[in-house]
Design a protein around this motif. Structure first.
Motif, PDB file in Angstrom:
ATOM      1  N   GLY A  36       0.794  -1.224   0.000  1.00 27.85           N
ATOM      2  CA  GLY A  36       0.000   0.000   0.000  1.00 27.85           C
ATOM      3  C   GLY A  36       0.828   1.275   0.000  1.00 27.85           C
ATOM      4  O   GLY A  36       0.294   2.352  -0.205  1.00 27.85           O
ATOM      5  N   LEU A  37       2.129   1.157   0.242  1.00 27.47           N
ATOM      6  CA  LEU A  37       2.993   2.338   0.247  1.00 27.47           C
ATOM      7  C   LEU A  37       3.792   2.485  -1.041  1.00 27.47           C
ATOM      8  O   LEU A  37       4.267   3.572  -1.344  1.00 27.47           O
ATOM      9  CB  LEU A  37       3.962   2.295   1.439  1.00 27.47           C
ATOM     10  CG  LEU A  37       3.339   2.318   2.827  1.00 27.47           C
ATOM     11  CD1 LEU A  37       4.420   2.219   3.889  1.00 27.47           C
ATOM     12  CD2 LEU A  37       2.497   3.571   3.019  1.00 27.47           C
ATOM     13  N   VAL A  38       3.989   1.365  -1.748  1.00 30.35           N
ATOM     14  CA  VAL A  38       4.741   1.387  -3.001  1.00 30.35           C
ATOM     15  C   VAL A  38       3.941   0.641  -4.062  1.00 30.35           C
ATOM     16  O   VAL A  38       3.007  -0.089  -3.746  1.00 30.35           O
ATOM     17  CB  VAL A  38       6.148   0.750  -2.838  1.00 30.35           C
ATOM     18  CG1 VAL A  38       6.976   1.508  -1.796  1.00 30.35           C
ATOM     19  CG2 VAL A  38       6.061  -0.718  -2.492  1.00 30.35           C
ATOM     20  N   SER A  39       4.333   0.802  -5.304  1.00 26.90           N
ATOM     21  CA  SER A  39       3.655   0.107  -6.393  1.00 26.90           C
ATOM     22  C   SER A  39       3.835  -1.404  -6.243  1.00 26.90           C
ATOM     23  O   SER A  39       4.785  -1.878  -5.609  1.00 26.90           O
ATOM     24  CB  SER A  39       4.211   0.558  -7.741  1.00 26.90           C
ATOM     25  OG  SER A  39       5.538   0.080  -7.899  1.00 26.90           O
ATOM     26  N   ALA A  40       2.933  -2.146  -6.857  1.00 30.08           N
ATOM     27  CA  ALA A  40       3.024  -3.607  -6.819  1.00 30.08           C
ATOM     28  C   ALA A  40       4.335  -4.082  -7.437  1.00 30.08           C
ATOM     29  O   ALA A  40       4.955  -5.035  -6.941  1.00 30.08           O
ATOM     30  CB  ALA A  40       1.830  -4.221  -7.549  1.00 30.08           C
ATOM     31  N   GLU A  41       4.780  -3.433  -8.495  1.00 29.72           N
ATOM     32  CA  GLU A  41       6.035  -3.817  -9.153  1.00 29.72           C
ATOM     33  C   GLU A  41       7.233  -3.610  -8.216  1.00 29.72           C
ATOM     34  O   GLU A  41       8.072  -4.502  -8.065  1.00 29.72           O
ATOM     35  CB  GLU A  41       6.249  -3.000 -10.422  1.00 29.72           C
ATOM     36  CG  GLU A  41       7.593  -3.264 -11.069  1.00 29.72           C
ATOM     37  CD  GLU A  41       7.986  -2.239 -12.126  1.00 29.72           C
ATOM     38  OE1 GLU A  41       8.953  -2.517 -12.840  1.00 29.72           O
ATOM     39  OE2 GLU A  41       7.357  -1.164 -12.219  1.00 29.72           O
ATOM     40  N   TYR A 138      14.488   1.879  -6.971  1.00 31.19           N
ATOM     41  CA  TYR A 138      13.647   3.065  -7.034  1.00 31.19           C
ATOM     42  C   TYR A 138      12.882   3.111  -8.341  1.00 31.19           C
ATOM     43  O   TYR A 138      13.273   2.536  -9.342  1.00 31.19           O
ATOM     44  CB  TYR A 138      14.417   4.351  -6.785  1.00 31.19           C
ATOM     45  CG  TYR A 138      15.670   4.539  -7.609  1.00 31.19           C
ATOM     46  CD1 TYR A 138      15.623   5.126  -8.871  1.00 31.19           C
ATOM     47  CD2 TYR A 138      16.903   4.156  -7.102  1.00 31.19           C
ATOM     48  CE1 TYR A 138      16.773   5.308  -9.612  1.00 31.19           C
ATOM     49  CE2 TYR A 138      18.051   4.328  -7.843  1.00 31.19           C
ATOM     50  CZ  TYR A 138      17.982   4.910  -9.093  1.00 31.19           C
ATOM     51  OH  TYR A 138      19.120   5.078  -9.828  1.00 31.19           O
ATOM     52  N   ARG A 139      11.754   3.804  -8.259  1.00 31.23           N
ATOM     53  CA  ARG A 139      10.868   3.962  -9.402  1.00 31.23           C
ATOM     54  C   ARG A 139      10.323   5.382  -9.381  1.00 31.23           C
ATOM     55  O   ARG A 139      10.258   6.023  -8.325  1.00 31.23           O
ATOM     56  CB  ARG A 139       9.679   2.995  -9.316  1.00 31.23           C
ATOM     57  CG  ARG A 139      10.029   1.528  -9.203  1.00 31.23           C
ATOM     58  CD  ARG A 139      10.641   0.990 -10.494  1.00 31.23           C
ATOM     59  NE  ARG A 139      10.833  -0.446 -10.442  1.00 31.23           N
ATOM     60  CZ  ARG A 139      11.893  -1.056  -9.948  1.00 31.23           C
ATOM     61  NH1 ARG A 139      12.872  -0.357  -9.428  1.00 31.23           N
ATOM     62  NH2 ARG A 139      12.000  -2.364  -9.956  1.00 31.23           N
ATOM     63  N   PRO A 140       9.865   5.872 -10.519  1.00 34.15           N
ATOM     64  CA  PRO A 140       9.208   7.191 -10.529  1.00 34.15           C
ATOM     65  C   PRO A 140       7.978   7.157  -9.623  1.00 34.15           C
ATOM     66  O   PRO A 140       7.286   6.142  -9.535  1.00 34.15           O
ATOM     67  CB  PRO A 140       8.803   7.387 -11.992  1.00 34.15           C
ATOM     68  CG  PRO A 140       9.637   6.432 -12.767  1.00 34.15           C
ATOM     69  CD  PRO A 140       9.938   5.283 -11.851  1.00 34.15           C
ATOM     70  N   LEU A 141       7.758   8.249  -8.951  1.00 29.12           N
ATOM     71  CA  LEU A 141       6.595   8.375  -8.081  1.00 29.12           C
ATOM     72  C   LEU A 141       5.370   8.639  -8.945  1.00 29.12           C
ATOM     73  O   LEU A 141       5.324   9.621  -9.679  1.00 29.12           O
ATOM     74  CB  LEU A 141       6.797   9.518  -7.084  1.00 29.12           C
ATOM     75  CG  LEU A 141       5.720   9.720  -6.038  1.00 29.12           C
ATOM     76  CD1 LEU A 141       5.567   8.470  -5.187  1.00 29.12           C
ATOM     77  CD2 LEU A 141       6.068  10.902  -5.159  1.00 29.12           C
TER      78      LEU A 141
END
Length: 151
Positions: A36-41, A138-141
């Motif tokens: 719930g805090l980050v993307s599933a990926e 890391y990923r784009p927000l």
């Protein structure tokens, strides 16, 4: 005029047994904490990296005192991206962790290659007490920033 972007950080730490079940404990706790805090990926990739790091610590390194491994992760959002840093600390091994070249029929030896493929950076810190293998993903927000936790 100056524009600043707030950076938010949250951190967690877990001590797991220096045993194969330690990877499962770390995976479940990390998935619970970051779900719930980050993307599933990003969550899937981070869980995979932690499982590989803990598995490698169990197979190739000595435990910390108490027959344990320390697993920590930190979540940072801001500046247009979301980052997770994971650290697995064990009692160390005779040789520093290094990716291996393995053939298609090999049943093991791919852990650090998987970490290298999923993480933007990773490395090893050795000190007199043992070693810490760390990785940053890391990923784009996408969408709104994470909520600030209330105390």
């Amino acid at each position: 005029m100056s524009v600043s972007t707030a950076v938010r950080e949250q951190a967690w730490c877990l001590v797991v047994p220096h045993h194969a079940r330690g990877a499962g404990l770390a995976r479940r706790r990390l998935a619970h904490d970051l779900g719930g805090l980050v993307s599933a990926e990003l969550l899937s990739d981070t869980v995979t990296v932690v499982a590989e790091l803990v598995g490698n610590a169990v197979r190739h390194a000595a435990p910390l005192p108490g027959d344990v491994i320390r697993v920590a992760w930190r979540l940072r959002t801001g500046s247009g991206d979301v980052a997770v840093e994971v650290r697995v600390t064990d009692g160390g091994a005779d040789q520093a962790p290094m990716p291996r070249q393995v053939g298609p029929e090999a049943v093991d030896g791919r852990g650090l290659a998987i970490i290298d493929a999923l993480a933007q950076r990773w490395g090893v810190i050795r000190d007199g007490l043992g070693q810490c293998v760390w990785a940053e993903l890391y990923r784009p927000l996408l969408g709104p920033a994470l909520p600030v936790p209330s105390d």
